[in-house]
Design an enzyme around this catalytic site. Structure first.
Site, PDB file in Angstrom:
ATOM      1  N   CYS A 106       0.902  -0.999  -0.161  1.00 49.43           N
ATOM      2  CA  CYS A 106       0.236  -0.320   0.120  1.00 49.43           C
ATOM      3  C   CYS A 106       1.025   1.028  -0.098  1.00 49.43           C
ATOM      4  O   CYS A 106       1.536   1.600   0.883  1.00 49.43           O
ATOM      5  CB  CYS A 106      -0.758  -0.314   0.898  1.00 49.43           C
TER       6      CYS A 106
ATOM      7  N   CYS B  71      -0.116   4.173   2.278  1.00 43.35           N
ATOM      8  CA  CYS B  71      -0.112   3.888   3.812  1.00 43.35           C
ATOM      9  C   CYS B  71       1.508   4.042   3.659  1.00 43.35           C
ATOM     10  O   CYS B  71       1.476   4.890   4.974  1.00 43.35           O
ATOM     11  CB  CYS B  71      -0.420   2.456   4.147  1.00 43.35           C
ATOM     12  N   ASP B  72       1.894   3.719   3.310  1.00 41.34           N
ATOM     13  CA  ASP B  72       3.309   3.651   3.821  1.00 41.34           C
ATOM     14  C   ASP B  72       4.844   4.413   2.596  1.00 41.34           C
ATOM     15  O   ASP B  72       5.634   3.787   3.147  1.00 41.34           O
ATOM     16  CB  ASP B  72       4.236   1.909   3.404  1.00 41.34           C
TER      17      ASP B  72
END
Ligand code: NAP
Length: 323
Positions: free
Chosen positions: A149, A152-153
């Protein structure tokens, strides 16, 4: 009711990621005494707590100024649901019967004639899982440089070299997003032609920080405790090489967890549950929320939001059904 028949519950929730547990919080607060079948521990994203159990820090869930670890966030969701009376069972649903009401849900042996549980309404929140490369080092370094992701990261890879694996729209979308943070993004694709749409290809090719490694597959993710490099193999020449990167984003597609429902509920061409007017499926009383019905946003916050919608849809359905 026969001696073996279980009592009829108001609502059963299958799945315990942000969608399922938000549905549990809301239905519990509405006094519907939800039963949550949270799944069984595994190394995959269909385990209790869902995909956030496989991440480290979550920085984009609103309300947590300094971020929160994925497993801790899900533990909080779970405790909050239990606080309001949700009953959570660490079991996997193995069969559902949606053609008769109350709906039947089996755990354990699916061939037994009577369902383990019965309910007037059902919330399906079984999520989706990222397809993985299944090469050595990948599972060990998931959350430590290996990610599925970018939203997200990506932030954690500021000014670092990273790789994205895949040649579809997801891979290029992730690569373009990651190019805002990373010092360089290498897209590793197993062929010499991208599957992605022309517009995404044009954007990626025009991006100075993105380069392509064609006809290449990852054979191993290398590193101790964090990603150091990827072992690559050229699919044409067989030549092997190492690509030094700090991060590896796997973007080779997602698979919604819909096996249990595929003969009974409408699915999209790519296997996601079809919902309409909120979280309704094609069977009245069966609702779906989170990634199992969302191939677009796939965020914890959108999953939680749709879990709330499912709970409210359940309430309205049950009110109507008992009138
Ligand atoms: P996808 O279109 O199925 O692409 C998957 C890519 O991963 C393909 O290039 C495939 O290679 C590669 N791949 C699959 N298995 C692999 C393996 N084991 N090792 C190495 N490479 C592997 O999946 P997606 O990109 O997630 O897209 C899914 C759907 O969502 C598509 O319809 C897409 O258009 C849509 N989508 C749209 C957008 C957008 O419009 N912004 C963004 C994301 C997704 P091959 O090409 O060789 O098969």
């Amino acid at each position: 009711m026969s001696a073996t028949e279980s009592p009829v519950r108001e609502v059963i929730i299958i799945g315990s990621g942000p969608a399922g547990l938000t549905a549990a919080i809301y239905t519990a607060r509405a006094d519907l005494l939800p039963l949550v079948l949270e799944g069984e521990p595994s190394s995959n994203s269909d385990q209790p707590g869902g995909q956030l159990m496989l991440t480290t820090e979550v920085e984009n869930f609103p309300g947590f100024i300094d971020g929160i670890m994925g497993p801790e966030l899900m533990s909080n969701f779970r405790s909050q649901a239990e606080r309001f009376g949700a009953q959570i069972e660490t079991v996997k649903a193995t069969r559902v019967e949606l053609s008769t009401t109350p709906f039947g849900v089996w755990v354990g042996d699916p061939s037994t004639p009577d369902p383990t549980y019965r309910a007037r309404a059902l919330v399906i929140a079984t999520g989706a899982r990222s397809l993985m490369l299944n090469v050595p080092g990948e599972a060990e370094l998931l959350g430590h440089g290996v990610s599925t992701c970018a939203t997200c990261d990506g932030f954690f890879f500021r000014n670092q070299p990273i790789a994205v694996v895949g040649g579809g729209d997801s891979a290029l979308e992730e690569a373009i997003f990651l190019s805002k943070f990373a010092s360089s993004v290498t897209v590793i694709h197993r062929r010499d032609e991208l599957r992605a749409s022309k517009i995404m290809q044009d954007r990626a090719r025009a991006n100075e920080r993105i380069s392509f490694r064609w006809n290449s597959v990852v054979t191993e993710v290398l590193g101790e405790g964090k990603v150091r490099a990827l072992a690559l193999k050229d699919t044409v020449t067989g030549e092997t090489s190492e690509l030094l990167v700090d991060g590896c984003f796997v973007a080779i597609g997602h698979l919604p967890n819909t096996d249990l429902f595929k003969d009974q509920l409408k699915l999209t061409d790519t296997g996601y549950l079809v919902t309409h007017d909120g979280t309704n499926t094609n069977v009245p009383g069966v609702f779906a929320c989170g990634d199992v019905q969302d191939s677009t946003y796939r965020q914890a916050i959108t999953a939680a939001g749709s879990g709330c919608m499912a709970a409210i849809d359940v309430e309205h359905f049950l009110e109507g059904a008992t009138e």
